[in-house]
Scaffold this active site. Sequence first.
Site, PDB file in Angstrom:
ATOM      1  N   ARG A   1      36.190  77.552   3.282  1.00  7.51           N
ATOM      2  CA  ARG A   1      37.648  77.708   3.375  1.00  7.51           C
ATOM      3  C   ARG A   1      38.316  77.080   2.164  1.00  7.51           C
ATOM      4  NH1 ARG A   1      40.516  76.575   9.117  1.00  7.51           N
ATOM      5  NH2 ARG A   1      42.167  75.845   7.723  1.00  7.51           N
TER       6      ARG A   1
ATOM      7  N   LYS B   1      40.441  71.617  17.506  1.00  3.30           N
ATOM      8  CA  LYS B   1      41.171  72.612  18.307  1.00  3.30           C
ATOM      9  C   LYS B   1      40.364  73.907  18.456  1.00  3.30           C
ATOM     10  CE  LYS B   1      44.861  72.744  15.589  1.00  3.30           C
ATOM     11  NZ  LYS B   1      44.583  71.771  14.510  1.00  3.30           N
TER      12      LYS B   1
ATOM     13  N   ARG C   1      47.750  68.700   3.767  1.00  3.73           N
ATOM     14  CA  ARG C   1      47.850  69.228   5.145  1.00  3.73           C
ATOM     15  C   ARG C   1      48.033  68.092   6.152  1.00  3.73           C
ATOM     16  NH1 ARG C   1      42.481  72.085   5.252  1.00  3.73           N
ATOM     17  NH2 ARG C   1      42.950  72.689   7.388  1.00  3.73           N
TER      18      ARG C   1
ATOM     19  N   ARG D   1      33.358  70.737   6.770  1.00  4.94           N
ATOM     20  CA  ARG D   1      33.642  72.130   7.102  1.00  4.94           C
ATOM     21  C   ARG D   1      33.826  72.962   5.825  1.00  4.94           C
ATOM     22  NH1 ARG D   1      38.783  73.495  10.770  1.00  4.94           N
ATOM     23  NH2 ARG D   1      39.907  73.417   8.795  1.00  4.94           N
TER      24      ARG D   1
ATOM     25  N   ARG E   1      53.700  74.439  15.169  1.00  6.64           N
ATOM     26  CA  ARG E   1      53.488  73.364  14.196  1.00  6.64           C
ATOM     27  C   ARG E   1      54.801  72.714  13.773  1.00  6.64           C
ATOM     28  NH1 ARG E   1      48.301  75.547  12.258  1.00  6.64           N
ATOM     29  NH2 ARG E   1      47.340  74.091  10.824  1.00  6.64           N
TER      30      ARG E   1
HETATM   31  P1  AMP Z   1      44.698  76.306  10.532  1.00  4.63           P
HETATM   32  O1  AMP Z   1      43.562  77.271  10.489  1.00  4.63           O
HETATM   33  O2  AMP Z   1      45.386  76.270  11.865  1.00  4.63           O
HETATM   34  O3  AMP Z   1      44.331  74.935  10.027  1.00  4.63           O
HETATM   35  O4  AMP Z   1      45.806  76.867   9.516  1.00  4.63           O
HETATM   36  C1  AMP Z   1      45.551  76.999   8.126  1.00  4.63           C
HETATM   37  C2  AMP Z   1      46.865  77.157   7.359  1.00  4.63           C
HETATM   38  O5  AMP Z   1      47.556  78.314   7.833  1.00  4.63           O
HETATM   39  C3  AMP Z   1      47.855  76.011   7.534  1.00  4.63           C
HETATM   40  O6  AMP Z   1      47.592  74.936   6.648  1.00  4.63           O
HETATM   41  C4  AMP Z   1      49.177  76.712   7.224  1.00  4.63           C
HETATM   42  O7  AMP Z   1      49.332  76.925   5.835  1.00  4.63           O
HETATM   43  C5  AMP Z   1      48.967  78.081   7.865  1.00  4.63           C
HETATM   44  N1  AMP Z   1      49.410  78.101   9.280  1.00  4.63           N
HETATM   45  C6  AMP Z   1      48.618  78.263  10.398  1.00  4.63           C
HETATM   46  N2  AMP Z   1      49.356  78.211  11.512  1.00  4.63           N
HETATM   47  C7  AMP Z   1      50.636  78.000  11.113  1.00  4.63           C
HETATM   48  C8  AMP Z   1      51.872  77.851  11.804  1.00  4.63           C
HETATM   49  N3  AMP Z   1      51.950  77.862  13.134  1.00  4.63           N
HETATM   50  N4  AMP Z   1      52.993  77.657  11.049  1.00  4.63           N
HETATM   51  C9  AMP Z   1      52.955  77.627   9.718  1.00  4.63           C
HETATM   52  N5  AMP Z   1      51.832  77.750   8.996  1.00  4.63           N
HETATM   53  C10 AMP Z   1      50.671  77.947   9.684  1.00  4.63           C
END
Ligand code: AMP
Length: 190
Positions: A135, A14, A146, A129, A90
Amino acid sequence: MKNVVIFGAPGSGKGTQSDKMIAKYGFEHISTGDVLRNEIKNGTPLGTTAKDFIDKGQLIPDELMIDILASVYDSFGKDHKGVIFDGFPRTIPQAEALKKMLEERGHKVAAMIELDVPEEELMKRLLLRGQQSGRSDDNEETIKKRLNVYHSQTAPLIEWYKKEGVHNHIDGLGELERIFADVCSVLERL
Ligand code: AMP
């Protein structure tokens, strides 16, 4: 104005496809994961709350995410070419909140683009990654959590967006430029 939800499991590409769309079309971009990581870096109260959830591989509660979303969206002003929503929604309540927030502004989601990538490949990409980005949630145990959260809470949005009539499926495995060409052909049909 083309508001686009770029959708897929963690590691589906993404962020990479968003960067290419921004470069080509000049869209604005909301990555809720980046917003949260920034809050953590700045030591804000939201960051402190978010860190606990992120490190456990869980989602941050919907109410918190929905509040953030509207304020970031409004920061782009009224004349933007479109916004890419990356990592949001999400959950179904988040999708409903996004729809309502956009409707209140006379806007809508023009397309949801699903990047479909097999599970073994997601794991491979995320472990790689983790080595490069450092991260904290890109370790095997948290990645598994996740991916489970994705299947149980996020994947139902595919059906939700099909009902909205804006779902587009793209094979997210293979050459980056072919995937981007598929993304562009969706955007150019809008
Ligand atoms: P990402 O960078 O999009 O993979 O997000 C990393 C982490 O941030 C996720 O595993 C969630 O813990 C949190 N997170 C990001 N976006 C959301 C969302 N829309 N709703 C809830 N938690 C989020």
